[in-house]
Design an enzyme around this catalytic site. Structure first.
Site, PDB file in Angstrom:
ATOM      1  N   TRP A  41       3.844  -4.986  13.834  1.00  0.00           N
ATOM      2  CA  TRP A  41       5.174  -4.903  12.372  1.00  0.00           C
ATOM      3  C   TRP A  41       6.037  -4.855  13.222  1.00  0.00           C
ATOM      4  O   TRP A  41       7.594  -4.358  12.950  1.00  0.00           O
ATOM      5  CB  TRP A  41       3.978  -4.375  11.478  1.00  0.00           C
ATOM      6  CG  TRP A  41       3.990  -3.347  12.627  1.00  0.00           C
ATOM      7  CD1 TRP A  41       2.172  -3.150  13.268  1.00  0.00           C
ATOM      8  CD2 TRP A  41       4.190  -2.059  13.821  1.00  0.00           C
ATOM      9  NE1 TRP A  41       2.018  -1.815  13.688  1.00  0.00           N
ATOM     10  CE2 TRP A  41       3.233  -1.575  13.933  1.00  0.00           C
ATOM     11  CE3 TRP A  41       5.189  -1.147  14.090  1.00  0.00           C
ATOM     12  CZ2 TRP A  41       2.891  -0.039  15.316  1.00  0.00           C
ATOM     13  CZ3 TRP A  41       5.672  -0.150  14.523  1.00  0.00           C
ATOM     14  CH2 TRP A  41       4.447   0.301  15.627  1.00  0.00           C
ATOM     15  N   ARG A  43       1.080  -1.344   0.196  1.00  0.00           N
ATOM     16  CA  ARG A  43       0.031  -0.116  -0.199  1.00  0.00           C
ATOM     17  C   ARG A  43       0.760   1.288  -0.063  1.00  0.00           C
ATOM     18  O   ARG A  43       2.281   1.691   0.110  1.00  0.00           O
ATOM     19  CB  ARG A  43      -0.448   0.191   1.229  1.00  0.00           C
ATOM     20  CG  ARG A  43       0.224  -0.168   2.686  1.00  0.00           C
ATOM     21  CD  ARG A  43      -1.266   0.551   3.639  1.00  0.00           C
ATOM     22  NE  ARG A  43      -0.216  -0.034   4.756  1.00  0.00           N
ATOM     23  CZ  ARG A  43      -0.984   0.402   6.127  1.00  0.00           C
ATOM     24  NH1 ARG A  43      -2.121   0.774   5.709  1.00  0.00           N
ATOM     25  NH2 ARG A  43      -0.612   0.043   7.539  1.00  0.00           N
ATOM     26  N   GLU A  59      -6.492   5.956  15.265  1.00  0.00           N
ATOM     27  CA  GLU A  59      -6.314   4.584  15.798  1.00  0.00           C
ATOM     28  C   GLU A  59      -5.112   4.438  17.031  1.00  0.00           C
ATOM     29  O   GLU A  59      -4.263   4.920  16.906  1.00  0.00           O
ATOM     30  CB  GLU A  59      -5.761   3.918  14.721  1.00  0.00           C
ATOM     31  CG  GLU A  59      -6.101   3.864  12.817  1.00  0.00           C
ATOM     32  CD  GLU A  59      -5.159   3.525  12.147  1.00  0.00           C
ATOM     33  OE1 GLU A  59      -4.224   2.589  12.458  1.00  0.00           O
ATOM     34  OE2 GLU A  59      -5.345   3.955  11.316  1.00  0.00           O
ATOM     35  N   GLU A 118      -1.597  -8.258   8.141  1.00  0.00           N
ATOM     36  CA  GLU A 118      -1.776  -7.887  10.085  1.00  0.00           C
ATOM     37  C   GLU A 118      -2.668  -8.792  10.540  1.00  0.00           C
ATOM     38  O   GLU A 118      -3.618  -7.874  11.327  1.00  0.00           O
ATOM     39  CB  GLU A 118      -2.051  -5.750   9.525  1.00  0.00           C
ATOM     40  CG  GLU A 118      -1.142  -5.507   8.999  1.00  0.00           C
ATOM     41  CD  GLU A 118      -1.416  -3.704   9.326  1.00  0.00           C
ATOM     42  OE1 GLU A 118      -0.618  -3.537  10.183  1.00  0.00           O
ATOM     43  OE2 GLU A 118      -2.274  -3.409   9.010  1.00  0.00           O
ATOM     44  N   LYS A 119      -2.777  -9.872   9.873  1.00  0.00           N
ATOM     45  CA  LYS A 119      -2.977 -10.611  10.821  1.00  0.00           C
ATOM     46  C   LYS A 119      -3.009 -11.129  11.791  1.00  0.00           C
ATOM     47  O   LYS A 119      -4.082 -11.865  12.555  1.00  0.00           O
ATOM     48  CB  LYS A 119      -3.336 -12.205   9.450  1.00  0.00           C
ATOM     49  CG  LYS A 119      -2.040 -12.872   9.503  1.00  0.00           C
ATOM     50  CD  LYS A 119      -2.876 -14.043   8.465  1.00  0.00           C
ATOM     51  CE  LYS A 119      -1.351 -14.417   8.411  1.00  0.00           C
ATOM     52  NZ  LYS A 119      -0.625 -13.687   7.207  1.00  0.00           N
ATOM     53  N   PHE A 120      -1.988 -10.904  12.502  1.00  0.00           N
ATOM     54  CA  PHE A 120      -1.495 -11.176  13.753  1.00  0.00           C
ATOM     55  C   PHE A 120      -1.777 -10.053  14.349  1.00  0.00           C
ATOM     56  O   PHE A 120      -1.686  -9.508  15.887  1.00  0.00           O
ATOM     57  CB  PHE A 120      -0.411 -11.875  13.711  1.00  0.00           C
ATOM     58  CG  PHE A 120      -0.079 -12.881  13.466  1.00  0.00           C
ATOM     59  CD1 PHE A 120      -0.180 -14.034  13.806  1.00  0.00           C
ATOM     60  CD2 PHE A 120       0.195 -13.241  11.857  1.00  0.00           C
ATOM     61  CE1 PHE A 120      -0.707 -15.554  13.475  1.00  0.00           C
ATOM     62  CE2 PHE A 120       0.910 -14.561  11.392  1.00  0.00           C
ATOM     63  CZ  PHE A 120       0.291 -15.684  12.197  1.00  0.00           C
ATOM     64  N   HIS A 121      -1.964  -8.827  14.066  1.00  0.00           N
ATOM     65  CA  HIS A 121      -2.285  -7.920  14.870  1.00  0.00           C
ATOM     66  C   HIS A 121      -3.440  -7.840  15.423  1.00  0.00           C
ATOM     67  O   HIS A 121      -4.666  -7.838  14.770  1.00  0.00           O
ATOM     68  CB  HIS A 121      -2.497  -6.039  12.893  1.00  0.00           C
ATOM     69  CG  HIS A 121      -2.566  -5.154  14.157  1.00  0.00           C
ATOM     70  ND1 HIS A 121      -3.974  -4.399  15.610  1.00  0.00           N
ATOM     71  CD2 HIS A 121      -1.388  -3.941  14.316  1.00  0.00           C
ATOM     72  CE1 HIS A 121      -3.372  -3.312  15.467  1.00  0.00           C
ATOM     73  NE2 HIS A 121      -1.915  -3.091  14.939  1.00  0.00           N
ATOM     74  N   ASN A 177      -5.158   7.786   3.868  1.00  0.00           N
ATOM     75  CA  ASN A 177      -4.273   6.463   5.122  1.00  0.00           C
ATOM     76  C   ASN A 177      -2.746   7.522   5.089  1.00  0.00           C
ATOM     77  O   ASN A 177      -1.906   7.371   4.429  1.00  0.00           O
ATOM     78  CB  ASN A 177      -4.406   5.584   5.382  1.00  0.00           C
ATOM     79  CG  ASN A 177      -4.118   4.757   6.438  1.00  0.00           C
ATOM     80  OD1 ASN A 177      -5.225   5.345   6.962  1.00  0.00           O
ATOM     81  ND2 ASN A 177      -3.152   4.409   6.686  1.00  0.00           N
ATOM     82  N   GLU A 178      -2.627   8.183   6.385  1.00  0.00           N
ATOM     83  CA  GLU A 178      -1.255   8.482   7.416  1.00  0.00           C
ATOM     84  C   GLU A 178      -0.791   8.834   6.066  1.00  0.00           C
ATOM     85  O   GLU A 178       0.429   7.783   5.896  1.00  0.00           O
ATOM     86  CB  GLU A 178      -0.705   6.866   7.728  1.00  0.00           C
ATOM     87  CG  GLU A 178      -1.278   6.364   9.116  1.00  0.00           C
ATOM     88  CD  GLU A 178      -0.974   5.986  10.418  1.00  0.00           C
ATOM     89  OE1 GLU A 178      -0.176   4.840   9.565  1.00  0.00           O
ATOM     90  OE2 GLU A 178      -0.833   5.278  11.355  1.00  0.00           O
TER      91      GLU A 178
HETATM   92  C1  GLA Z   1      -1.174   2.085  10.674  1.00  0.00           C
HETATM   93  C2  GLA Z   1      -2.155   2.119   9.606  1.00  0.00           C
HETATM   94  C3  GLA Z   1      -3.362   0.789   9.345  1.00  0.00           C
HETATM   95  C4  GLA Z   1      -2.962  -0.053  10.108  1.00  0.00           C
HETATM   96  C5  GLA Z   1      -1.786   0.412  11.084  1.00  0.00           C
HETATM   97  C6  GLA Z   1      -1.661  -1.069  11.926  1.00  0.00           C
HETATM   98  O1  GLA Z   1      -1.536   2.859  11.862  1.00  0.00           O
HETATM   99  O2  GLA Z   1      -3.317   3.271   9.038  1.00  0.00           O
HETATM  100  O3  GLA Z   1      -4.063   0.642   8.566  1.00  0.00           O
HETATM  101  O4  GLA Z   1      -1.922  -1.164  10.224  1.00  0.00           O
HETATM  102  O5  GLA Z   1      -1.176   0.985  11.162  1.00  0.00           O
HETATM  103  O6  GLA Z   1      -0.647  -1.754  11.865  1.00  0.00           O
END
Ligand code: GLA
Ligand code: ZN
Length: 666
Positions: free
Chosen positions: A320, A114, A312, A360-363, A152-153
């Site tokens: 990560w 992404r 968030e 991010e399946k382990f998040h 996003n970010e």
């Molecule tokens: C970032 C992103 C999310 C997600 C989180 C958690 O903040 O904006 O999409 O990836 O990290 O890893």
């Protein structure tokens, strides 16, 4: 473009990123049912949904999103609707491979992750504004949509691209900034190493070079990359303002990740209707709750002291970092409410439901893959209830006690190569001074390095400048004005050295701050790794310093409070105090940490007339106040119960690891 009032339609938010496109439709109803059970009031939806919304160019699939928004709306859950422009679909890249960003080394990054975006690419801009427009046309007036979540970010995982399109855009940006080629040559100091440009077309991005690339070129490129990303944000925002009037627009910031320098959020905050932030704990052995407090204080500060929203954070471990431990029982609520204490209008998570596949399946998530029979779910639902009980807080503001200067621009400049010591680290100093103030239970308001001359010393008796390497000339006069009117200033070494072009201020160090500090620095003498020196105070106190020493020459009226007791600069001043008008400017010429730094900060606090509250270490006391009343948050990070004294003289207990919110009687 007029900004809509950010507050009118926003509930005190509790919820998370919701990614229903990862799940079959049957799951959506269960999601909404469980969201209600957990007290969810808002979700961030569609942040990564472009490929699902527009499976083929110009062919839109709205059905699923109509349904999801409808389900949420019926359940009374508000939507923070994403523009999915951080992930253009595969078909877009196939048609426009040039939109993929290029690294300094000339490697074009690939699709499959992404944020693979060249912010100068016109095809990207066209596609991003089109998907934004069609989304806004469809949902801009939907009653469930209370906030727009653009992209996003920005800046993560890559900010700058070094492609040819960026090179051309950079030259345009430079023309705006420097006007003439002569001025650019002057600003960049191109006389050094024969870099003079005779034609704008000769200028390239700071791509990989054999030796160090011109620092001002690098600095301008970072500013340019930030501006390009911001221009893309503004393009989307303006469409949303036009087609979705009254709905505030945000993009999620990352104001203080423990690593990385991100973008200039002083500038970004001016462009959003509501400042929102993402914050994750770093497992790096440091006191994570201090970093959380700093991030929250900094987010509030870029929001001008006004309300902001934590968009968030994680319910427990992320996935990560090299090691991702779970949060202890109670830690999630302490994190969430710690942000609320410092001004957040709620607490949102990444993400609502744990993903079953993907990176991010382990998040961890609000709703784990294992369902609801677990500690995580119990804590989530408890937190939902607690946040609902705090509804009266909406619109109150957190009260800062002391001020600290924070400059992304200076930090970028200081981080470039070939400084007197490679271990100079502006962020480390910001963290260290913040921690010393945190340990005195003080709430910090951060300020940009502009307009400090108007700072009111009765509002902020202490102003700390941990490491403002780059400072335009005017900063010195501003600080002098603040001090002369009664302020106490505390400045740490390697501040005021260069101007905004990374050019040394003329004359002795610290160029921009010589007058206010009442001294000059004859030479820098950085210490080697592992080398320490002793610092001895006139009052007999003694400290151990590392990283930095220098030869300070105090001028008339500048008092030496402590000296280097040994080392190459032995006998010279290490800590000074310069009385100016009714205030004083302190200067610390070396690096102190921990209790040693705290002792120096205490001297400045005493000089500023600030008496910190008496509380155990790792207990926060933060005040939010406004029309609905005064709320005192006591956040107890210790393993034992603590007692806090309330304004009526009584006291109350805060359980181990807990948070209590006390409302002043009216
Ligand atoms: C970032 C992103 C999310 C997600 C989180 C958690 O903040 O904006 O999409 O990836 O990290 O890893
Ligand atoms: Zn590019």
């Amino acid at each position: 473009m007029p900004s809509p009032a950010p507050h009118d339609r926003l509930p005190l938010a509790f919820g998370g990123d919701y990614n229903p496109e990862q799940w079959p439709q049957e799951v959506w109803e269960e999601d909404v049912r469980l969201m209600r059970e957990a007290g969810v009031t808002a979700v961030s939806l569609g942040v990564f949904s472009w490929a699902r919304l527009e499976p083929r160019p110009g062919e839109y699939d709205w059905e699923w999103l109509d349904k999801v928004i409808g389900l949420l709306h019926t359940a009374g859950i508000s939507v923070n609707l994403g523009t999915p422009t951080v992930v253009p679909p595969a078909w877009f890249y196939r048609a426009h491979p040039d939109a993929l960003p290029v690294t300094r080394e000339g490697v074009r990054l690939a699709f499959g992750s992404r944020g693979a975006i060249c912010h100068s690419n016109p095809d990207y801009r066209a596609a991003a504004t089109t998907i934004t427009r069609v989304l806004a046309e469809r949902y801009g007036n939907h009653p469930a949509v209370v906030l727009w979540h653009v992209h996003n970010e920005y800046g993560a995982p890559v900010l700058a691209c070094y492609c040819d399109v960026c090179a051309a855009a950079f030259r345009d940006w430079l023309r705006e900034r420097h006007d003439t080629l002569d001025a650019l040559n002057q600003a960049w100091g191109t006389a050094f190493w024969g870099q003079q440009y005779g034609d704008w077309e000769e200028i390239t991005p700071p791509r990989a070079t054999p030796s160090v690339c011109n620092p001002t070129q690098q600095l301008d490129y970072h500013r340019f990359a930030d501006a390009q990303a911001r221009a893309n944000f503004v393009a989307e925002r303006d469409i949303l303002h036009r087609l979705s009037p009254g709905v505030p627009v945000t993009t999620n910031f990352m104001v203080a990740p423990s690593q990385g320098q991100t973008v200039d959020y002083w500038a970004w905050a001016k462009e959003v209707d509501l400042v929102t932030n993402d914050h994750y704990l770093m497992t790096d052995g440091r006191r994570t709750h201090v970093n959380l407090a700093l991030a929250a204080d900094l987010t509030r500060s870029v929001a001008g002291g006004g309300p902001w929203l934590l968009l968030e954070h994680a319910t427990s471990g992320v996935n990560w970092q090299p090691y991702n431990p779970a949060k202890r029982p109670g830690e999630m609520a302490r994190n969430s409410l710690g942000h609320v204490a410092r001004g957040s209008e709620g607490a949102m998570f990444f993400q609502w439901r744990q993903s079953q596949s993907g990176a991010e399946k382990f998040h961890t998530a609000m709703l784990a893959n294992s369902g609801t029979e677990n500690r995580g779910w119990r804590e989530v639902t408890d937190l939902g209830r607690r946040i609902a009980g705090l509804a009266d807080l909406r619109g109150t503001r957190t009260r800062g006690d002391v001020a600290m200067v924070w400059s992304w621009d200076s930090w970028w400049a200081q981080s470039l190569e070939w400084r007197p010591s490679q271990d100079l680290d502006a962020r480390e100093r910001l963290d260290a001074f913040y921690e010393a103030l945190y340990d005195r239970h003080l709430t910090v308001d951060f300020l940009p390095p502009t307009g400090l001359g108007d700072l009111d010393p009765s509002r902020y008796p202490l102003l700390v400048v941990p490491q403002l390497y780059s400072a335009p000339v005017g900063v010195g006069a501003d600080l002098e004005r603040y001090v002369s009117r009664g302020g106490t200033l505390l400045v740490s070494f390697f501040s005021g050295i260069v101007d905004e072009n990374d050019t040394l201020h003329a004359g002795a160090y610290p160029g921009a701050l010589r007058d206010v500090l009442g001294l000059t620095v004859e030479e820098f003498d950085p210490l080697l790794p592992g080398e320490t020196v002793s610092v001895r105070g006139a009052d007999g106190s003694s400290y151990t310093a590392d990283l930095w020493s220098e030869v300070v020459l105090p001028g008339a009226g500048c008092e030496t409070v402590a000296v280097f007791a040994d080392g190459r600069t032995a006998g010279g001043a290490a800590l000074t105090r310069h009385a100016v008008g009714s205030g004083a400017a302190w200067y610390l010429a070396t690096r102190l940490t921990g209790a040693d730094l705290a002792a120096v900060v205490d001297l400045a606090l005493a000089d500023a007339g600030i008496t910190p509250v008496d509380l155990p270490r790792d207990v926060e006391l933060v005040v939010r106040e406004g029309e609905s009343g005064t709320f005192r948050f006591a956040v107890n990070h210790t393993g034992g119960e603590v007692k806090v004294v309330l304004p009526d003289g009584g006291w109350a207990a805060v359980p181990a690891g807990g948070v209590e919110v006390f409302r002043d009687p009216r």
